[in-house]
Design a protein around this motif. Structure first.
Motif, PDB file in Angstrom:
ATOM      1  N   VAL A 182     -19.062   6.455 -10.244  1.00 27.73           N
ATOM      2  CA  VAL A 182     -19.469   5.052 -10.266  1.00 27.73           C
ATOM      3  C   VAL A 182     -19.347   4.506 -11.687  1.00 27.73           C
ATOM      4  CG1 VAL A 182     -21.389   3.462  -9.931  1.00 27.73           C
ATOM      5  CG2 VAL A 182     -21.000   5.313  -8.290  1.00 27.73           C
ATOM      6  N   GLY A 183     -18.758   3.345 -11.815  1.00 26.41           N
ATOM      7  CA  GLY A 183     -18.567   2.739 -13.130  1.00 26.41           C
ATOM      8  C   GLY A 183     -17.181   2.943 -13.690  1.00 26.41           C
ATOM      9  N   ILE A 184     -16.461   3.914 -13.146  1.00 27.96           N
ATOM     10  CA  ILE A 184     -15.088   4.149 -13.586  1.00 27.96           C
ATOM     11  C   ILE A 184     -14.170   3.166 -12.863  1.00 27.96           C
ATOM     12  CG2 ILE A 184     -13.204   5.821 -13.663  1.00 27.96           C
ATOM     13  CD1 ILE A 184     -15.266   8.031 -13.771  1.00 27.96           C
ATOM     14  N   ASN A 185     -13.263   2.567 -13.589  1.00 32.14           N
ATOM     15  CA  ASN A 185     -12.381   1.563 -13.003  1.00 32.14           C
ATOM     16  C   ASN A 185     -10.920   1.976 -13.182  1.00 32.14           C
ATOM     17  OD1 ASN A 185     -11.564  -0.783 -11.739  1.00 32.14           O
ATOM     18  ND2 ASN A 185     -11.570  -1.981 -13.638  1.00 32.14           N
ATOM     19  N   PRO A 186     -10.470   2.977 -12.416  1.00 34.31           N
ATOM     20  CA  PRO A 186      -9.075   3.411 -12.548  1.00 34.31           C
ATOM     21  C   PRO A 186      -8.138   2.399 -11.896  1.00 34.31           C
ATOM     22  CG  PRO A 186     -10.123   4.573 -10.750  1.00 34.31           C
ATOM     23  CD  PRO A 186     -11.196   3.732 -11.391  1.00 34.31           C
ATOM     24  N   GLU A 187      -6.882   2.515 -12.217  1.00 30.30           N
ATOM     25  CA  GLU A 187      -5.889   1.636 -11.609  1.00 30.30           C
ATOM     26  C   GLU A 187      -5.636   2.088 -10.173  1.00 30.30           C
ATOM     27  OE1 GLU A 187      -1.248   0.171 -12.263  1.00 30.30           O
ATOM     28  OE2 GLU A 187      -2.264   1.432 -13.748  1.00 30.30           O
ATOM     29  N   VAL A 188      -5.919   1.214  -9.238  1.00 28.89           N
ATOM     30  CA  VAL A 188      -5.784   1.544  -7.820  1.00 28.89           C
ATOM     31  C   VAL A 188      -4.507   0.911  -7.281  1.00 28.89           C
ATOM     32  CG1 VAL A 188      -6.821   1.351  -5.532  1.00 28.89           C
ATOM     33  CG2 VAL A 188      -8.278   1.650  -7.547  1.00 28.89           C
ATOM     34  N   PRO A 189      -3.633   1.696  -6.659  1.00 27.18           N
ATOM     35  CA  PRO A 189      -2.406   1.115  -6.094  1.00 27.18           C
ATOM     36  C   PRO A 189      -2.726   0.162  -4.953  1.00 27.18           C
ATOM     37  CG  PRO A 189      -2.678   3.385  -5.374  1.00 27.18           C
ATOM     38  CD  PRO A 189      -3.733   3.147  -6.418  1.00 27.18           C
ATOM     39  N   LYS A 190      -1.887  -0.835  -4.783  1.00 28.96           N
ATOM     40  CA  LYS A 190      -2.103  -1.807  -3.719  1.00 28.96           C
ATOM     41  C   LYS A 190      -1.715  -1.215  -2.367  1.00 28.96           C
ATOM     42  CE  LYS A 190      -1.425  -5.944  -6.551  1.00 28.96           C
ATOM     43  NZ  LYS A 190      -0.643  -7.204  -6.713  1.00 28.96           N
ATOM     44  N   GLN A 191      -2.486  -1.586  -1.363  1.00 33.35           N
ATOM     45  CA  GLN A 191      -2.165  -1.145  -0.013  1.00 33.35           C
ATOM     46  C   GLN A 191      -0.922  -1.867   0.497  1.00 33.35           C
ATOM     47  OE1 GLN A 191      -6.467  -1.786   1.412  1.00 33.35           O
ATOM     48  NE2 GLN A 191      -5.718  -0.162   2.764  1.00 33.35           N
ATOM     49  N   ALA A 192      -0.206  -1.182   1.353  1.00 30.32           N
ATOM     50  CA  ALA A 192       0.991  -1.761   1.961  1.00 30.32           C
ATOM     51  C   ALA A 192       0.813  -1.797   3.471  1.00 30.32           C
ATOM     52  CB  ALA A 192       2.222  -0.936   1.599  1.00 30.32           C
ATOM     53  N   PRO A 193       1.308  -2.834   4.144  1.00 26.80           N
ATOM     54  CA  PRO A 193       1.204  -2.884   5.609  1.00 26.80           C
ATOM     55  C   PRO A 193       2.056  -1.802   6.253  1.00 26.80           C
ATOM     56  CG  PRO A 193       2.561  -4.685   4.797  1.00 26.80           C
ATOM     57  CD  PRO A 193       1.969  -4.031   3.590  1.00 26.80           C
ATOM     58  N   TYR A 194       1.503  -1.179   7.288  1.00 28.01           N
ATOM     59  CA  TYR A 194       2.264  -0.149   7.997  1.00 28.01           C
ATOM     60  C   TYR A 194       3.330  -0.815   8.845  1.00 28.01           C
ATOM     61  CZ  TYR A 194       3.219   4.274  10.313  1.00 28.01           C
ATOM     62  OH  TYR A 194       3.827   5.415  10.769  1.00 28.01           O
ATOM     63  N   ARG A 195       4.505  -0.229   8.892  1.00 30.99           N
ATOM     64  CA  ARG A 195       5.664  -0.907   9.468  1.00 30.99           C
ATOM     65  C   ARG A 195       5.557  -1.136  10.968  1.00 30.99           C
ATOM     66  NH1 ARG A 195       6.947   4.386   8.562  1.00 30.99           N
ATOM     67  NH2 ARG A 195       8.137   5.543  10.138  1.00 30.99           N
ATOM     68  N   PHE A 196       4.783  -0.323  11.689  1.00 36.06           N
ATOM     69  CA  PHE A 196       4.687  -0.481  13.141  1.00 36.06           C
ATOM     70  C   PHE A 196       3.604  -1.478  13.551  1.00 36.06           C
ATOM     71  CE2 PHE A 196       6.378   4.097  13.789  1.00 36.06           C
ATOM     72  CZ  PHE A 196       7.665   3.643  13.574  1.00 36.06           C
ATOM     73  N   THR A 197       2.504  -1.517  12.802  1.00 37.42           N
ATOM     74  CA  THR A 197       1.358  -2.332  13.212  1.00 37.42           C
ATOM     75  C   THR A 197       1.076  -3.503  12.286  1.00 37.42           C
ATOM     76  OG1 THR A 197      -0.198  -0.944  11.970  1.00 37.42           O
ATOM     77  CG2 THR A 197       0.278  -0.306  14.251  1.00 37.42           C
ATOM     78  N   GLY A 198       1.458  -3.388  11.028  1.00 36.80           N
ATOM     79  CA  GLY A 198       1.134  -4.428  10.063  1.00 36.80           C
ATOM     80  C   GLY A 198      -0.231  -4.257   9.435  1.00 36.80           C
ATOM     81  N   TYR A 199      -1.022  -3.287   9.914  1.00 41.40           N
ATOM     82  CA  TYR A 199      -2.325  -3.025   9.310  1.00 41.40           C
ATOM     83  C   TYR A 199      -2.132  -2.386   7.935  1.00 41.40           C
ATOM     84  CZ  TYR A 199      -4.477  -3.837  13.881  1.00 41.40           C
ATOM     85  OH  TYR A 199      -4.893  -4.392  15.058  1.00 41.40           O
TER      86      TYR A 199
END
Length: 276
Positions: free
Chosen positions: A25-42
């Motif tokens: 808690v308190g650590i702010n690492p660089e988080v990769p952005k989520q990508a939509p899944y190609r079949f569902t878009g979620y």
């Protein structure tokens, strides 16, 4: 030394995991952005990496699904149709200073079969909807089957306490709800972290049982001869000459758990870090 039940040990381990996670808690690492899944878009837990080859991942996943379908069929067939001759049924053995006891592995084999089926379902859902919150609804049952295996191993092959099933239901509920409520990446880290605890525990427990059995057979106590006689009677009762003698069949469980863990590492870490 105070003994604690198998369920308590698992929950203490999960508590330790929570405390470790809270230390971040308190650590702010660089988080990769989520990508939509190609079949569902979620949105998926696995970010899209430049240069990655979806064909490679799809081929590996489909190969896993096909092999798991075959394994599930035979596992269910053999586990739910045990030999009618009781002499052909394998057993858990336990020996202390007073007695030697054995317990049939029928229920344990059925749980292993269910574990294989839940692994198949987890892989199939992963392919069609991707790794994310929806996948948790199936993946949690895969982890729950590992939970059951660990408890059975610590209880001589049987679920002896009626309180275990409410605890199992509580585990499924808590993991599902927290993964739904947690934001990315905490939902992914939480689910994957507690799942890896079970994966490591299976390897440790299978290895412990194998080494303990070897030691007992070589340097057993007062009931060593009785234990040898039970095992020899079981081996001699087989209709076919055995190519794997007790307890070396346990190596199959160790290898299976090991490769399952390696697959998790390859899929989660190396495959995507390679393209990072």
């Amino acid at each position: 030394m105070m003994k604690i039940g198998g369920c308590s040990a698992v929950f203490l381990s999960l508590l330790a995991l929570v405390l470790v996670l809270l230390s971040f808690v308190g650590i702010n690492p660089e988080v990769p952005k989520q990508a939509p899944y190609r079949f569902t878009g979620y949105l998926s837990w696995l970010p899209k990496q430049e240069g990655s080859d979806d064909n490679m991942l799809d081929a590996a996943t489909l190969f896993n699904i096909i092999t798991m379908i075959i394994a599930s069929y035979y596992a269910l067939k053999w586990a739910y149709n045990p030999p009618t001759n009781p002499k052909l049924i394998t057993h858990f053995y336990s020996a202390d200073d007073n007695d030697v006891a054995s317990s049939p592995t029928i229920d344990f084999n059925r749980v292993l079969a269910i574990y294989i089926v839940t692994t198949l379902l987890a892989g199939a859902v992963l392919f069609f909807v991707g790794a994310g919150k929806i996948w948790v609804a199936v993946g949690v049952f895969h982890n729950a089957s590992e939970f059951i295996i660990l408890i059975m191993l610590g209880s001589g092959g049987k679920i002896k306490s009626s309180t275990f099933w409410p605890i199992l239901g509580f585990y499924i509920f808590i993991i599902s709800i927290t993964c739904i409520l947690f934001k990315f990446p905490y939902d992914a880290l939480w689910f994957k972290g507690q799942g890896l605890c079970f994966d490591w525990a299976l390897i440790i427990e299978f290895t412990r049982i194998y080494l303990t059995t070897l030691h007992e057979l070589k340097h057993g106590g007062a009931n060593h001869d009785d234990l040898d006689e039970l095992i020899e009677n079981e081996d001699d009762s087989s209709q076919h000459k055995s190519i794997i003698h007790h307890p070396h069949q346990l190596l199959l469980l160790i290898f299976g758990a090991f490769f399952h863990l390696i697959g998790n590492f390859v899929f989660t870490i190396f495959l995507y870090s390679f393209y990072a």
